[in-house]
Write a protein that holds these residues in place. Structure first.
Motif, short mmCIF file in Angstrom:
data_model
loop_
_atom_site.label_atom_id
_atom_site.label_comp_id
_atom_site.label_asym_id
_atom_site.label_seq_id
_atom_site.Cartn_x
_atom_site.Cartn_y
_atom_site.Cartn_z
N GLY A 1 8.64 -2.60 7.52
CA GLY A 1 9.90 -1.94 7.20
C GLY A 1 9.81 -0.43 7.09
O GLY A 1 10.71 0.21 6.54
N LEU A 2 8.75 0.16 7.67
CA LEU A 2 8.56 1.61 7.68
C LEU A 2 8.97 2.11 9.06
O LEU A 2 8.23 1.93 10.04
N ARG A 3 10.14 2.74 9.17
CA ARG A 3 10.68 3.03 10.50
C ARG A 3 9.71 3.79 11.38
O ARG A 3 9.48 3.43 12.53
N ASN A 4 9.15 4.89 10.88
CA ASN A 4 8.20 5.65 11.68
C ASN A 4 7.20 6.33 10.75
O ASN A 4 7.39 7.47 10.34
N PRO A 5 6.11 5.61 10.41
CA PRO A 5 5.07 6.19 9.54
C PRO A 5 4.20 7.16 10.34
O PRO A 5 3.32 6.75 11.09
N THR A 6 4.46 8.44 10.21
CA THR A 6 3.89 9.44 11.11
C THR A 6 2.59 10.07 10.62
O THR A 6 1.94 10.79 11.38
N ALA A 7 2.21 9.84 9.38
CA ALA A 7 0.92 10.31 8.88
C ALA A 7 0.51 9.43 7.71
O ALA A 7 1.36 9.01 6.91
N LEU A 8 -0.79 9.16 7.62
CA LEU A 8 -1.34 8.31 6.58
C LEU A 8 -2.51 9.02 5.91
O LEU A 8 -3.23 9.77 6.57
N ALA A 9 -2.70 8.77 4.62
CA ALA A 9 -3.83 9.36 3.90
C ALA A 9 -4.13 8.52 2.67
O ALA A 9 -3.24 7.89 2.09
N ILE A 10 -5.39 8.51 2.28
CA ILE A 10 -5.83 7.83 1.06
C ILE A 10 -5.91 8.85 -0.07
O ILE A 10 -6.53 9.91 0.09
N ASN A 11 -5.28 8.55 -1.20
CA ASN A 11 -5.41 9.42 -2.37
C ASN A 11 -6.81 9.24 -2.95
O ASN A 11 -7.15 8.16 -3.41
N PRO A 12 -7.65 10.28 -2.91
CA PRO A 12 -9.03 10.11 -3.38
C PRO A 12 -9.14 9.80 -4.86
O PRO A 12 -10.16 9.25 -5.30
N GLU A 13 -8.11 10.13 -5.63
CA GLU A 13 -8.15 9.87 -7.07
C GLU A 13 -7.99 8.39 -7.38
O GLU A 13 -8.59 7.87 -8.32
N THR A 14 -7.20 7.69 -6.56
CA THR A 14 -6.86 6.30 -6.87
C THR A 14 -7.29 5.31 -5.79
O THR A 14 -7.31 4.10 -6.04
N GLY A 15 -7.58 5.79 -4.59
CA GLY A 15 -7.88 4.89 -3.48
C GLY A 15 -6.65 4.28 -2.85
O GLY A 15 -6.75 3.43 -1.95
N GLN A 16 -5.45 4.71 -3.27
CA GLN A 16 -4.20 4.16 -2.77
C GLN A 16 -3.82 4.77 -1.42
O GLN A 16 -3.96 5.98 -1.21
N LEU A 17 -3.32 3.94 -0.52
CA LEU A 17 -2.81 4.41 0.76
C LEU A 17 -1.42 5.00 0.59
O LEU A 17 -0.56 4.42 -0.09
N TRP A 18 -1.18 6.16 1.24
CA TRP A 18 0.12 6.81 1.23
C TRP A 18 0.54 7.14 2.66
O TRP A 18 -0.29 7.23 3.56
N SER A 19 1.85 7.31 2.85
CA SER A 19 2.38 7.66 4.16
C SER A 19 3.59 8.56 4.01
O SER A 19 4.31 8.50 3.00
#
Length: 431
Positions: free
Chosen positions: A252-270
Motif C-alpha cells: 500500500g505504499l504508492r511509490n517508496p522512492t528511498a529507504l533507510a534503516i534508523n541506526p538507533e533502532t534498526g527500524q526500516l523507514w521510507s
C-alpha cells in the motif's frame, strides 16, 4: 505529426491557464498531524514548468557553519549515492521507465515535466569518486560499471555492492580500493519492470547484511491500468541477499522512492510519493516507519483511513486496516532521498533524517526543490523540519538543480545528487 503537436500545444495552453488559477495555493502543513483539505477534482491538475537555469558561479545555500562544494560535474543523471568503507563514493546514473501514456492529459503532463528535467542522455552506469588525501577534492572520477539498466538503489554488505536496476537486483564482488568492477554483475532476482510507470527501485540493507529491502512503485496514479498491472507493486520487498528469494514486507505504499534503516533502532523507514489529482494540497508525500506486514493505504485510502472516492470498487476493510504515516512532508514535494544522520554532522543535525525533495511539477506555486532535516528523538520524528540545502530554485522561478539522493559520509559530510545540474554536492561543517 502536425495534428499531434497542435493538440499538445493546445493542452499546454489550457494547463498554463489552470496554473494561473492555482497561484497562491497554500503549502500543506508538515509533521505528524497535518490538516487535510477537501479533495479537489478537475479536468487538469495545476502545473508549473520548472524552467532550468545553470548554476554559473552560484552554489546552493547551506546553514551557517557549513560549506558546500561541487565534487563532480558533467555526470549523466546522478540519482543515488553510496559511500564505500574506504570513503570512495559511488554514483548511480540513469533514467528509466517505459509506460505508455493512457490519456491526452498524460501526453501533456509528460511534455510539461520534460521541460523541467535534464536533457542529458541516461548514463546507465556507476561512477566512482575518490578523494585519496582527504582534502575534500575528489581527484578521481571514473566509471566503475556501465551498461546497466537505469540503476537507482545502492547498498553495500557482505563484501558486495548491490545495485537495484529498474528490472533486476544485481551484485558486484568488491575488494577495498577497487576503481572498476571485476566483471559482469551477478543477478540476485528479477524486479517488476513491465510497463514501469514508476521505474525507480529504492534499496537499503539490513544491519546484518542478510536482507535487502527494495521499494517498488505503482504502475499508475490510482489504478488507471487496472489492478492486474499492480501485481507485486506499490510495496517494499524483503529479499534474501544470498538466495534471492523475496516476499512482500509492507504494501500500500504508492511509490517508496528511498529507504533507510534508523541506526538507533534498526527500524526500516521510507519516503513515499503519494497520489495526484486531488488538488494542490492533497495528498501529502510522507516519511514513515515501515512495519512488517503493514498496509499503508494505496489505492484505497490516503493519510490513514481517508477513502479515495475515485477507487471503484472501494474496499472498506482495506481502508480500515490502513496505517497512518508518521510524518507529512507536504503535498507534491516529490521526496527522492533519505538518509539518517550521525554526530559527524554537528550537534544540531546529529539525530534525525535528511530528505531530498526533487520538487513539484503539478502544483502552483511549486514546493520542494531542497534538502530538509527532520529532527528525531527516541527513534521518532520530533519537531519541525529544517531547511538544510536550498537555493535550487531562484526567486525568479528558475530552477538550477533538483536534489535526489542524500547520503551522510562518516568522514563528516552530506552528499547530495543533483540530477538537473548533473552534479554531486558535498556539504561539510566548517572546522
Amino acid at each position: 505529426m502536425k495534428r499531434s503537436s497542435t493538440l499538445v500545444m493546445l493542452g499546454v495552453s489550457l494547463l498554463l491557464a489552470a496554473c494561473t488559477e492555482g497561484e497562491g495555493a497554500k503549502t500543506l502543513s508538515r509533521g505528524a498531524d497535518p490538516t487535510l483539505p477537501e479533495p479537489q477534482r478537475g479536468i487538469l491538475p495545476s502545473m508549473k514548468i520548472a524552467e532550468p537555469s545553470p548554476w554559473g558561479d552560484q552554489k546552493p545555500t547551506v546553514p551557517e557553519g557549513f560549506s558546500v562544494t561541487a565534487i563532480a560535474t558533467d555526470l549523466q543523471i546522478p540519482r543515488q549515492t553510496l559511500v564505500l568503507p574506504n570513503g570512495d563514493i559511488l554514483v548511480a546514473e540513469g533514467r528509466g521507465g517505459n509506460a505508455a501514456k493512457l490519456k491526452p492529459k498524460d501526453v501533456i503532463a509528460g511534455y510539461i515535466k520534460a521541460k523541467g528535467n535534464t536533457q542529458v542522455k541516461s548514463g546507465n552506469r556507476l561512477t566512482l569518486l575518490r578523494d585519496a588525501d582527504g582534502d575534500g577534492q575528489y581527484e578521481l572520477k571514473t566509471v566503475f560499471a556501465d551498461k546497466l539498466n537505469a540503476p537507482y538503489g545502492l547498498a553495500f554488505a557482505n563484501n558486495k555492492i548491490y545495485v537495484a536496476n529498474q528490472d533486476e537486483l544485481v551484485s558486484f564482488d568488491y575488494q577495498e580500493g577497487q576503481t572498476e568492477a571485476g566483471g559482469a554483475p551477478t543477478t540476485i532476482t528479477k524486479l517488476p519492470s513491465a510497463i514501469n510507470h514508476h521505474w525507480t527501485k529504492a534499496m537499503t540493507v539490513s544491519p546484518d547484511g542478510r536482507y535487502l529491502y527494495v521499494g517498488i512503485g505503482s504502475n499508475s496514479n490510482i489504478t488507471e491500468r487496472g489492478m492486474e498491472a499492480e501485481v507485486d507493486r506499490a510495496m517494499v520487498w524483503q529479499i534474501d541477499a544470498t538466495a534471492g528469494t523475496y516476499k512482500p514486507y509492507a504494501t500500500g505504499l504508492r511509490n517508496p522512492t528511498a529507504l533507510a534503516i534508523n541506526p538507533e533502532t534498526g527500524q526500516l523507514w521510507s519516503v513515499v510519493n503519494e497520489r495526484d489529482e486531488l488538488g494542490p494540497d492533497l495528498v501529502p508525500d510522507y516519511l514513515t516507519s515501515v512495519r512488517e506486514g503493514g498496509f499503508y493505504g494505496w489505492p484505497y485510502a490516503y493519510w490513514g483511513q481517508n477513502a479515495d472516492p475515485r477507487v471503484k470498487p472501494g474496499d472498506p476493510e482495506k481502508v480500515k486496516a490502513t496505517i497512518k504515516p508518521d510524518y507529512s512532508l507536504g503535498s507534491h514535494v516529490a521526496a527522492l532521498g533519505l538518509h539518517f544522520s550521525s554526530p559527524v554532522m554537528g550537534e544540531k543535525f546529529a539525530n534525525g533524517a535528511f530528505v531530498g525533495e526533487h520538487g513539484s511539477w503539478n502544483r502552483n506555486p511549486p514546493v520542494g526543490y531542497k534538502v530538509i532535516f527532520i529532527p528525531f528523538a527516541n527513534g521518532r520524528p520530533a519537531g519541525e523540519p529544517i531547511d538544510f540545502v536550498t537555493g535550487f530554485r531562484t526567486e525568479e522561478g528558475k530552477t538550477r538543480g533538483r536534489p535526489v539522493g542524500v547520503t551522510v559520509d562518516p568522514r563528516g559530510a552530506l552528499i547530495v545528487a543533483d540530477d538537473l545540474a548533473n552534479t554531486v554536492w558535498r556539504v561539510t561543517r566548517n572546522r
